[in-house]
Design a protein around this motif. Structure first.
Motif: not given
Length: 143
Positions: A78-84, A86-92, A105-108
């Motif tokens: 699982v990777c947190p939102p980042c600038a590259c 998308g600041p609103g997206t978590v990657r699984i 995945v939408p982070a909010a």
């Protein structure tokens, strides 16, 4: 709320992006589920998937940690939102025998829903909800 009760929102239905390649992704419906009877896990189901696509069981702690810093080794990362990405997206990232899948995945909504699971079953109290005799019996049966 009593920890043995279900969370107020035991399920979270989302549309995520399934990455197909460097420049391609498709929207896919998923359902995240939490059951205090299995307090350490979050279940991930793909909407409309055939029985050939089994659910994934993810660590609730790993998902929460992945909102802040990269977490996981092996089959789930699982990777947190980042600038590259998308600041609103978590990657699984899910890795299985047949290959790998990356979900954006939408982070909010994920963050809010996970907070509800931790309100229902606070971190550190999960072990009080596990029926250890049943766990040991099941392990001995298959061991």
């Amino acid at each position: 709320m009593n920890p043995t009760d279900r969370t107020e929102r035991p399920y979270l239905d989302l549309t995520v992006q399934l990455v197909l390649g460097a420049a391609a992704a498709v929207p896919v419906g998923v359902r995240l589920g939490y059951d205090p009877a299995d307090p350490l896990a979050v279940r991930l189901d793909f909407h409309g998937a055939s029985e050939a696509v089994p659910p994934w069981f993810l660590s609730r702690d790993q998902l929460r940690g992945g909102l802040r810093t990269p977490t996981g080794e092996g089959n789930v990362r699982v990777c947190p939102p980042c600038a590259c990405h998308g600041p609103g997206t978590v990657r699984i990232v899910l890795r299985g025998r047949e290959g790998a899948a990356v979900l954006y995945v939408p982070a909010a909504p994920l963050r809010g829903w996970l907070a509800g699971t931790f309100a229902a079953v606070p971190a550190g109290t999960e072990g009080t909800l596990i029926h250890w005799d049943e766990v040991v019996t099941e392990l001995l049966r298959h061991g």
